[in-house]
Design an enzyme around this catalytic site. Structure first.
Site, PDB file in Angstrom:
ATOM      1  CB  ILE A   1      18.411  -3.229  -0.597  1.00 40.54           C
ATOM      2  CG1 ILE A   1      18.304  -4.680  -1.275  1.00 40.54           C
ATOM      3  CG2 ILE A   1      18.509  -2.220  -1.823  1.00 40.54           C
ATOM      4  CD1 ILE A   1      17.196  -5.122  -1.947  1.00 40.54           C
TER       5      ILE A   1
ATOM      6  CD  GLU B   1       6.067  -4.814 -10.735  1.00 43.75           C
ATOM      7  OE1 GLU B   1       6.720  -5.653 -10.698  1.00 43.75           O
ATOM      8  OE2 GLU B   1       6.394  -3.831 -10.206  1.00 43.75           O
TER       9      GLU B   1
ATOM     10  CG  ASP C   1      13.313  -1.288 -11.052  1.00 43.43           C
ATOM     11  OD1 ASP C   1      13.417  -1.280 -12.451  1.00 43.43           O
ATOM     12  OD2 ASP C   1      13.500  -2.357 -10.431  1.00 43.43           O
TER      13      ASP C   1
ATOM     14  CG  ASP D   1      14.833  -0.583   9.278  1.00 47.55           C
ATOM     15  OD1 ASP D   1      14.515  -1.096   8.053  1.00 47.55           O
ATOM     16  OD2 ASP D   1      14.648  -1.504  10.227  1.00 47.55           O
TER      17      ASP D   1
ATOM     18  CB  THR E   1      14.525   0.056  -6.496  1.00 49.36           C
ATOM     19  OG1 THR E   1      15.081   0.510  -5.124  1.00 49.36           O
ATOM     20  CG2 THR E   1      14.976   1.403  -7.432  1.00 49.36           C
ATOM     21  CB  SER E   2      11.037  -1.014  -2.322  1.00 47.37           C
ATOM     22  OG  SER E   2      10.651  -2.217  -1.159  1.00 47.37           O
ATOM     23  NE  ARG E   3       7.624  -6.836  -3.649  1.00 45.49           N
ATOM     24  CZ  ARG E   3       8.783  -7.352  -4.169  1.00 45.49           C
ATOM     25  NH1 ARG E   3       9.818  -6.501  -4.862  1.00 45.49           N
ATOM     26  NH2 ARG E   3       9.503  -8.560  -4.048  1.00 45.49           N
TER      27      ARG E   3
ATOM     28  CB  CYS F   1      10.603  -0.303   3.669  1.00 44.51           C
ATOM     29  SG  CYS F   1       9.256   0.890   2.786  1.00 44.51           S
ATOM     30  N   PRO F   2       9.824  -3.399   2.793  1.00 39.65           N
ATOM     31  CG  PRO F   2       9.442  -4.936   4.827  1.00 39.65           C
ATOM     32  CD  PRO F   2      10.321  -3.564   4.269  1.00 39.65           C
TER      33      PRO F   2
END
Length: 327
Positions: A154, A262, A257, A173, A231-233, A204-205
């Site tokens: 992504i 959530e 997002d 990264d 837009t990840s976590r 990133c995760p």
């Protein structure tokens, strides 16, 4: 084989049935998987779950007691799964490692454009026959420095789009990607990325190390008026710290997002209810905040890929084969 699908929406059912062979017997349930709902999977060979389902050790233990030893994730992230417990119990966990990275990348850049050019405000104005441009002054993405935290599929897809806008790219990264370097991106330290970026986008995760990556200390290193996109976590961001940064104008634009809490909000129609989450409600009061409900992945192409890969994973398990997507 019988598969119980938790957190199921009508679009999940349509997509899975579209690509499903006749030998899968689906049970679609709207509720999320947790300790209270796990009993509904009794008699199944596998469960199919999404980002906010609970795959903690206690839930996995209950699944194993029901004779269920396969979990098919309809997503790439697996921060909601206790992989150590799954391995001990002999529960195979399979995911969808890549489902149209372009979908999330395009949504990411769309949020940048919407915030920078105030599309959402202009849309509401023109519907009221208000064509005044005051308050709609934006800025170019051209020649802005964008920091990408995470350069997996992504992140790379996002970088390609942003290079088309003429952005300068800084990346962080653990694994440097030569393709990005060929695009002119530079890998730098997190500190340099925070200090130099006009826009910061998270790809990133979520891990114990990255939880609340954006916090009071890291926000203090950023430029005043920075744009922050996630837009990840949701838990990559300390939301209360971000609210303080919005109040002080350290953050000039915020696009989310995802949201840390959530699970109690997203993927539901709560339009006729009072939302008790005061932190989320506070976010909605800022005019420079744009929130979408975990929508970035949601395209026709991505849904097709998710369904096809999920079915491949389940069929491989039923044949006692590896799908290649095991965790």
């Amino acid at each position: 084989m019988k598969v119980t699908v938790f957190s199921s929406q009508p679009y999940d059912e349509r997509a899975l049935r579209q690509y499903s062979p006749d030998n899968i017997n689906w049970q679609f349930l709207p509720q999320k998987l947790d300790l209270l709902s796990v009993a509904a999977a009794a008699g199944s060979d596998a469960v199919c779950v999404f980002v906010n389902d609970d795959l903690s050790a206690t839930v996995l233990q209950k699944l194993s007691e029901l004779g269920i030893f396969a979990v098919a994730l309809r997503c790439a992230g697996f921060n909601n799964v206790d992989l150590t417990a799954a391995k001990k119990l002999g529960v195979k966990v399979m995911r969808v490692p890549a489902y149209s990275p372009q979908a999330v990348a395009e949504h990411t850049v769309g949020m940048m454009l919407c915030l920078s050019r105030k599309f959402h405000k202009a849309y509401n104005r023109t519907r009221d026959n208000n064509f005044d441009l005051n308050g709609l002054l934006g800025f170019n993405l051209y020649q802005k420095t964008v920091g990408l935290i995470g350069t997996g599929r992504i992140g790379i897809a996002t970088a390609r789009i942003l290079r088309g806008f003429g952005c300068e790219l800084l990346c962080v990264d653990p694994i440097e990607n030569p393709e990005l370097q060929q695009l002119g991106a530079r890998y730098v330290s997190l500190s340099e990325l925070y200090q130099q970026s006009d826009i910061i986008s998270l790809h990133c995760p979520l891990t114990p190390q990255s939880q609340h990556l954006i916090n009071e200390e890291t926000l203090a290193q950023m430029k005043s008026g920075v744009m922050l996109i996630n837009t990840s976590r949701g838990a990559l961001i300390n939301t209360k710290a971000v609210i303080q940064a919005l109040k002080s104008a350290k953050i000039g634009y915020l696009g989310l997002d995802v949201y840390e809490q959530e699970a109690d909000l997203f993927f539901k129609d709560l339009s006729d209810q009072v939302i008790s989450d005061e932190v989320f409600q506070r976010l909605l009061t800022f005019p420079n905040v744009l929130i979408t409900g975990h929508q970035a992945f949601f395209t026709k192409e991505a849904m097709a890929q998710i369904s096809q890969t999920t079915i491949h994973n389940l069929l491989s398990f039923s044949r006692q084969q590896n799908s290649g997507n095991e965790l």
